[in-house]
Design an enzyme around this catalytic site. Structure first.
Site, PDB file in Angstrom:
ATOM      1  N   LYS A  37      41.815  30.419  62.218  1.00 53.17           N
ATOM      2  CA  LYS A  37      41.381  31.533  61.358  1.00 53.17           C
ATOM      3  C   LYS A  37      39.921  31.897  61.581  1.00 53.17           C
ATOM      4  O   LYS A  37      39.546  33.047  61.396  1.00 53.17           O
ATOM      5  CB  LYS A  37      41.613  31.181  59.889  1.00 53.17           C
ATOM      6  CG  LYS A  37      40.682  30.088  59.390  1.00 53.17           C
ATOM      7  CD  LYS A  37      40.905  29.773  57.919  1.00 53.17           C
ATOM      8  CE  LYS A  37      39.817  28.832  57.446  1.00 53.17           C
ATOM      9  NZ  LYS A  37      40.253  27.832  56.489  1.00 53.17           N
ATOM     10  N   ARG A 132      39.209  23.021  44.282  1.00 54.09           N
ATOM     11  CA  ARG A 132      39.879  24.216  44.794  1.00 54.09           C
ATOM     12  C   ARG A 132      41.369  23.936  44.608  1.00 54.09           C
ATOM     13  O   ARG A 132      41.773  23.590  43.506  1.00 54.09           O
ATOM     14  CB  ARG A 132      39.475  24.515  46.253  1.00 54.09           C
ATOM     15  CG  ARG A 132      39.697  25.996  46.599  1.00 54.09           C
ATOM     16  CD  ARG A 132      39.252  26.357  48.010  1.00 54.09           C
ATOM     17  NE  ARG A 132      40.168  25.843  49.032  1.00 54.09           N
ATOM     18  CZ  ARG A 132      39.998  26.035  50.337  1.00 54.09           C
ATOM     19  NH1 ARG A 132      38.953  26.710  50.781  1.00 54.09           N
ATOM     20  NH2 ARG A 132      40.863  25.540  51.209  1.00 54.09           N
TER      21      ARG A 132
HETATM   22  C1  LIG Z   1      39.931  26.667  56.913  1.00 54.14           C
HETATM   23  C2  LIG Z   1      40.628  25.467  56.486  1.00 54.14           C
HETATM   24  C3  LIG Z   1      40.541  24.315  57.271  1.00 54.14           C
HETATM   25  C4  LIG Z   1      39.719  24.247  58.531  1.00 54.14           C
HETATM   26  O1  LIG Z   1      38.367  24.301  58.231  1.00 54.14           O
HETATM   27  P1  LIG Z   1      37.254  24.101  59.366  1.00 54.14           P
HETATM   28  O2  LIG Z   1      35.978  24.007  58.603  1.00 54.14           O
HETATM   29  O3  LIG Z   1      37.303  25.297  60.246  1.00 54.14           O
HETATM   30  O4  LIG Z   1      37.566  22.872  60.102  1.00 54.14           O
HETATM   31  C5  LIG Z   1      41.237  23.218  56.848  1.00 54.14           C
HETATM   32  N1  LIG Z   1      41.975  23.229  55.730  1.00 54.14           N
HETATM   33  C6  LIG Z   1      42.081  24.314  54.936  1.00 54.14           C
HETATM   34  C7  LIG Z   1      42.905  24.249  53.698  1.00 54.14           C
HETATM   35  C8  LIG Z   1      41.401  25.472  55.289  1.00 54.14           C
HETATM   36  O5  LIG Z   1      41.505  26.547  54.509  1.00 54.14           O
END
Ligand SMILES: *Cc1c(COP(=O)(O)O)cnc(C)c1O
Length: 363
Positions: A37, A132
């Site tokens: 993402k 969260r």
């Molecule tokens: C975006 C996200 C991640 C990955 O986060 P990074 O900081 O890019 O490693 C992992 N878990 C959830 C639930 C996320 O929303």
């Protein structure tokens, strides 16, 4: 002629970083979900993650996973944002597993999976204090796990997971991850089987992993930033992982004005383009450049790290970023291209902006 601003995405450097991170994780019994993402789901990046040994590919956006399914990806696809009710059909169609925290969502997924004649995977989220997503009480988490196992015919309980340092800025520690590990052990005892996934967070768990503090039971991490924006690791978490390349993404922008001007604005100060009143230090007359790139593209110009170490980012409005180039050794001219490393937020925003040209460097 090249068009700017431009986001360069170097696939070989990405692959190199993935190999290093997946190896580090593998040595600690951890499988990696590569999270796409942060770079807008660019499929070539996802392909490198598969080649580099990721166990799953994940995104918060079902649209990005759909694009991979449409391209024929057969690696398991993980939805990392807990699903919306309005997208359940797509979630079941275009992903294989999602993170879930609500019983009602489980029911909808189960029903939809039945309609699509599928067994759909779920990872139940446990909130360890970041506040969260996730079930807050362990007893409730265990009940939900039993509910998936015994009363949801078209769901498969892949495991449990947690998310830290996103809303509440809570650091992953041996203590809080041990709570996750203990919950997993209790669920395994109740169900009389092992769980595939005990997911101990994202990039922010890597510093603890490097220091040897992640409990053995944790066997899965969801990582984007630690592969894509590796300069974040030393900057935010005082952590260095040998060999990681900070140049997976390089942002380039063109100079549209060069001038010598005072450093303190002249006249009565009110607020800037975004309703803020920043502090302006008076450093006398200095040489500065304007590049055609702004907070509309970036989110926040403070997330730019100039490659020229003598350059200072002074600030930005929607379409212009102002750079102090007074102390630079290079004699910059109108039309020159300035290069930046970018922190996570700037990667996220520029990758999604239609106004930022994407250049994928293949190998
Ligand atoms: C975006 C996200 C991640 C990955 O986060 P990074 O900081 O890019 O490693 C992992 N878990 C959830 C639930 C996320 O929303």
């Amino acid at each position: 002629m090249e068009r700017y601003p431009m986001l360069e995405f170097n696939l070989k450097k990405l692959y190199n970083n993935i190999k290093i991170v997946t190896k580090l994780c593998e040595d600690n019994g951890i499988k990696v979900a590569g999270i796409i993402k942060g770079f807008g789901g660019i499929a070539e990046g996802a392909e490198e993650m598969v080649k580099g040994g990721c166990y799953q590919i994940g995104s918060s956006r079902i649209e990005q996973l759909k694009a991979l399914k449409d391209r024929g990806f057969d690696i398991p696809l993980l939805l990392v944002r807990i699903p919306m009710m309005c997208e359940i059909e797509d979630v079941v169609k275009y992903s294989d597993i999602s993170l879930v925290s609500e019983k009602e969502t489980l029911n909808l997924l189960n029903k939809e999976a039945k309609a699509q004649n599928k067994i759909y995977g779920v990872v139940l989220m446990y909130d360890l204090g970041d506040l969260r997503e996730g079930v807050f009480y362990k007893e409730e988490l265990i009940r939900l796990a039993e509910y998936v196992e015994y009363e949801s015919d078209n769901l498969y309980l892949e495991g449990i997971g947690s998310n830290l340092s996103c809303y509440g800025s809570v650091a992953p520690t041996t203590e809080n991850l041990s709570q996750l590990a203990e919950a997993a052990t209790e669920i395994e005892e109740k169900l009389n089987r092992k769980l595939n996934i005990i997911s101990g967070g994202g990039t922010t768990t890597l510093p603890l992993l490097v220091r040897g503090g992640v409990p053995k039971k944790i066997n899965h991490l969801r990582i984007g930033e630690g592969i894509n924006n590796t300069q974040d690791l030393p900057l935010y978490w005082d952590t260095n992982i040998e060999g990681l390349d900070p140049d997976v993404f390089v942002l380039k922008a063109q100079i549209v004005e060069i001038n010598e001007k005072p450093t303190h604005p002249i006249g009565q100060l009110m607020v800037n383009a975004f309703g803020d009143l920043p502090h302006y230090e008076d450093r006398g007359i200095r040489k500065r450049a304007i590049i055609a790139l702004g907070n509309q593209d970036l989110g926040d110009s403070s997330r730019l790290v100039p490659k020229d170490k003598n350059m200072i980012v002074l600030g930005a409005s929607s379409d212009h970023t102002i750079l102090d180039i007074h102390d630079c050794d290079t004699e910059y001219k109108l039309g020159d291209i300035i290069e930046f490393n970018i922190l996570y937020q700037a990667m996220l925003m520029t990758a999604l902006s239609d106004y930022v040209h994407k250049k994928i460097i293949k190998y």
